[in-house]
Structure formats: C-alpha cells, structure tokens
Design a protein around this motif. Structure first.
Motif, mmCIF file in Angstrom:
data_model
loop_
_atom_site.group_PDB
_atom_site.id
_atom_site.type_symbol
_atom_site.label_atom_id
_atom_site.label_comp_id
_atom_site.label_asym_id
_atom_site.label_seq_id
_atom_site.Cartn_x
_atom_site.Cartn_y
_atom_site.Cartn_z
ATOM 1 N N VAL A 81 9.134 -9.277 12.711
ATOM 2 C CA VAL A 81 9.251 -9.766 11.334
ATOM 3 C C VAL A 81 8.168 -10.811 11.062
ATOM 4 O O VAL A 81 7.515 -10.792 10.019
ATOM 5 N N TRP A 82 7.945 -11.705 12.011
ATOM 6 C CA TRP A 82 6.904 -12.734 11.886
ATOM 7 C C TRP A 82 5.524 -12.083 11.754
ATOM 8 O O TRP A 82 4.715 -12.490 10.916
ATOM 9 N N ALA A 83 5.268 -11.060 12.550
ATOM 10 C CA ALA A 83 3.981 -10.357 12.496
ATOM 11 C C ALA A 83 3.801 -9.668 11.148
ATOM 12 O O ALA A 83 2.720 -9.729 10.556
ATOM 13 N N ILE A 84 4.841 -9.031 10.646
ATOM 14 C CA ILE A 84 4.748 -8.337 9.357
ATOM 15 C C ILE A 84 4.480 -9.331 8.236
ATOM 16 O O ILE A 84 3.656 -9.085 7.355
ATOM 17 N N VAL A 85 5.145 -10.474 8.257
ATOM 18 C CA VAL A 85 4.892 -11.515 7.244
ATOM 19 C C VAL A 85 3.440 -11.963 7.311
ATOM 20 O O VAL A 85 2.778 -12.137 6.277
ATOM 21 N N ASN A 86 2.911 -12.135 8.506
ATOM 22 C CA ASN A 86 1.517 -12.539 8.651
ATOM 23 C C ASN A 86 0.557 -11.457 8.174
ATOM 24 O O ASN A 86 -0.486 -11.767 7.596
ATOM 25 N N VAL A 87 0.883 -10.202 8.416
ATOM 26 C CA VAL A 87 0.038 -9.107 7.937
ATOM 27 C C VAL A 87 0.009 -9.112 6.410
ATOM 28 O O VAL A 87 -1.052 -8.999 5.791
ATOM 29 N N VAL A 88 1.165 -9.249 5.790
ATOM 30 C CA VAL A 88 1.244 -9.233 4.323
ATOM 31 C C VAL A 88 0.449 -10.403 3.734
ATOM 32 O O VAL A 88 -0.172 -10.264 2.684
ATOM 33 N N ASN A 89 0.425 -11.535 4.414
ATOM 34 C CA ASN A 89 -0.290 -12.716 3.924
ATOM 35 C C ASN A 89 -1.751 -12.755 4.364
ATOM 36 O O ASN A 89 -2.432 -13.744 4.119
ATOM 37 N N SER A 90 -2.232 -11.701 5.002
ATOM 38 C CA SER A 90 -3.602 -11.686 5.509
ATOM 39 C C SER A 90 -4.586 -11.276 4.430
ATOM 40 O O SER A 90 -4.202 -10.878 3.327
ATOM 41 N N ASN A 91 -5.867 -11.339 4.761
ATOM 42 C CA ASN A 91 -6.935 -10.935 3.852
ATOM 43 C C ASN A 91 -7.247 -9.447 3.951
ATOM 44 O O ASN A 91 -8.193 -8.987 3.325
ATOM 45 N N ALA A 92 -6.500 -8.693 4.712
ATOM 46 C CA ALA A 92 -6.753 -7.255 4.891
ATOM 47 C C ALA A 92 -6.534 -6.513 3.579
ATOM 48 O O ALA A 92 -5.811 -6.975 2.693
ATOM 49 N N SER A 93 -7.158 -5.348 3.478
ATOM 50 C CA SER A 93 -6.960 -4.504 2.296
ATOM 51 C C SER A 93 -5.522 -4.004 2.276
ATOM 52 O O SER A 93 -4.816 -4.042 3.287
ATOM 53 N N THR A 94 -5.099 -3.508 1.133
ATOM 54 C CA THR A 94 -3.729 -2.995 1.009
ATOM 55 C C THR A 94 -3.494 -1.850 1.994
ATOM 56 O O THR A 94 -2.454 -1.799 2.650
ATOM 57 N N GLY A 95 -4.458 -0.957 2.109
ATOM 58 C CA GLY A 95 -4.326 0.148 3.062
ATOM 59 C C GLY A 95 -4.222 -0.343 4.492
ATOM 60 O O GLY A 95 -3.431 0.164 5.279
ATOM 61 N N GLY A 96 -5.021 -1.350 4.823
ATOM 62 C CA GLY A 96 -4.969 -1.932 6.164
ATOM 63 C C GLY A 96 -3.621 -2.579 6.451
ATOM 64 O O GLY A 96 -3.072 -2.452 7.546
ATOM 65 N N LYS A 97 -3.092 -3.260 5.445
ATOM 66 C CA LYS A 97 -1.779 -3.895 5.608
ATOM 67 C C LYS A 97 -0.706 -2.851 5.864
ATOM 68 O O LYS A 97 0.150 -3.026 6.737
ATOM 69 N N VAL A 98 -0.764 -1.747 5.098
ATOM 70 C CA VAL A 98 0.232 -0.685 5.266
ATOM 71 C C VAL A 98 0.151 -0.096 6.672
ATOM 72 O O VAL A 98 1.174 0.101 7.331
ATOM 73 N N ILE A 99 -1.055 0.153 7.141
ATOM 74 C CA ILE A 99 -1.229 0.715 8.491
ATOM 75 C C ILE A 99 -0.670 -0.228 9.549
ATOM 76 O O ILE A 99 0.032 0.196 10.463
ATOM 77 N N TRP A 100 -0.965 -1.521 9.426
ATOM 78 C CA TRP A 100 -0.459 -2.485 10.404
ATOM 79 C C TRP A 100 1.059 -2.575 10.376
ATOM 80 O O TRP A 100 1.711 -2.603 11.422
ATOM 81 N N VAL A 101 1.640 -2.606 9.189
ATOM 82 C CA VAL A 101 3.101 -2.704 9.087
ATOM 83 C C VAL A 101 3.756 -1.458 9.680
ATOM 84 O O VAL A 101 4.726 -1.565 10.435
ATOM 85 N N VAL A 102 3.216 -0.280 9.379
ATOM 86 C CA VAL A 102 3.774 0.962 9.927
ATOM 87 C C VAL A 102 3.650 0.963 11.452
ATOM 88 O O VAL A 102 4.595 1.341 12.157
ATOM 89 N N LEU A 103 2.510 0.532 11.976
ATOM 90 C CA LEU A 103 2.323 0.472 13.427
ATOM 91 C C LEU A 103 3.350 -0.451 14.077
ATOM 92 O O LEU A 103 3.953 -0.108 15.094
ATOM 93 N N ILE A 104 3.573 -1.600 13.481
ATOM 94 C CA ILE A 104 4.542 -2.560 14.033
ATOM 95 C C ILE A 104 5.958 -1.998 13.945
ATOM 96 O O ILE A 104 6.764 -2.193 14.861
#
Length: 64
Positions: free
Chosen positions: A18-41
C-alpha cells in the motif's frame, strides 16, 4: 498463540505494498507508467515491491 508468523508477514507485505502504491501515484511517472507499476505490485506483491524499491519511480519533490 496469537497471530501466526505467516499472517504477520503477510500483513507487513500488505502494508508495504500500500505504501509503495501511494508513492507510485505521487511520483512524477507518466500515467501509463503508474498503471504498470501499480499492476506489477498488485500481481506480484513481494517481488513487485522489491522491483519497485530498486527501479521504481520516486515521489515528487516538495521543493518548488
């Protein structure tokens, strides 16, 4: 005997994910990158978390 060791470890992984997902959402990554990271986690909770810690996007800096 209370909470099993496996249950406690599972809870810790869940909290870390959950902490990692919150950090991904608050990151500077593109929307597509955020989605990929969240799905991977979500699909690979422990492995995804480790990969994110090593190579994932970092949170936005609060300095303007």
């Amino acid at each position: 005997m209370g909470i099993e060791i496996g249950g406690l470890l599972g809870l810790l992984v869940l909290i870390a994910d959950v902490w990692a997902i919150v950090n991904v959402v608050n990151s500077n990554a593109s929307t597509g990158g955020k989605v990929i990271w969240v799905v991977l986690i979500l699909i690979l909770p422990l492995l995804g978390l480790i990969i994110w810690l090593i190579a994932g996007p970092r949170a936005r800096s609060s300095v303007s």
